[in-house]
Design an enzyme around this catalytic site. Sequence first.
Site, short mmCIF file in Angstrom:
data_model
loop_
_atom_site.label_atom_id
_atom_site.label_comp_id
_atom_site.label_asym_id
_atom_site.label_seq_id
_atom_site.Cartn_x
_atom_site.Cartn_y
_atom_site.Cartn_z
N ASP A 200 20.91 11.23 12.99
CA ASP A 200 19.76 10.22 12.29
C ASP A 200 19.37 8.87 12.80
OD1 ASP A 200 16.93 11.09 11.14
OD2 ASP A 200 17.72 9.63 9.07
N ASP B 203 21.55 15.69 15.79
CA ASP B 203 22.17 13.66 15.96
C ASP B 203 22.55 13.28 14.96
OD1 ASP B 203 20.10 12.74 14.58
OD2 ASP B 203 18.82 14.23 15.90
#
Length: 283
Positions: A211, A209
């Site tokens: 963040d 991802d």
Amino acid sequence: MTEKFLGVIGGSGLYQMKDLEVIEDIKVDTPFGSPSNNIVIGKLDGVKLAFLPRHGIGHVIPPSDINFRANIFAMKKIGVERIISVSAVGGMKENMPPGHFVVPHQFIDRTYKRISTFFAPGMVGHVSMADPVCLATAGTLFKAAQNAGAQVHEGGTYICIEGPQFSTRAESHLYRQWGVDVIGMTNVTEAKLAREAGICYSTLALVTDFDCWHVEEEPVTLEAVLEIMHKNVEQAQKVIRGLISMLENIEPCSCCEAAKFAVVTDPVKIPQKLKGELSILFG
Ligand SMILES: [Zn+2]
């Protein structure tokens, strides 16, 4: 030639090694209690390998509650000389999107709730963390990832937060100002303990991802993380197999001697019990 004994610590999504011919599944006792799980020892492509799932089978142990000392001590006790840590991380740079791999060379430690040393009152020691990973192992791990077709970055900084929550947006922006490349919750603690234990340590960070700093993206959700994680883990297994075929080519290093002159306590002052408990690590 002595048999190369590789340890793999699996993070989120990696709970077993595919195609590992299991020799034994052992509970290893340590002075610090039990590791996250039994350690599975087996052979992969003819090479002896020990596997430990960091969060336990079924992902039951949160980052702050992982018995890091027991995990690393157990690896040392059974004879592991080199650990590859496979870990899910957040990408902190535009060019490190989900699906990319990073082999970091540096860490920033933002943890505050865990014990990240084997030294204790009665036995004081200091090891160098200037280069916190085994650069020889990391270099070969990077090549193995390239060979496996991964989009992989060599070097970079892994910031380790306490968790279990992900960062706030303010924290995420702050860490980016620090120039970090990836963010996770476990590896710096392992790296510190592995260094004290004289074990070569290198991280294969799998970006799942962005963040929450990325303006184009929705804030990180667990669902999104798990989906990417699944794909990453499949490729990570290929990388480990590639690394296994290259173990003989890893340059010599001095990780095993890191703690040789680390102890500063007068030997006569070290309690016998502590000496006995830590003799596996410090001789
Ligand atoms: Zn090394």
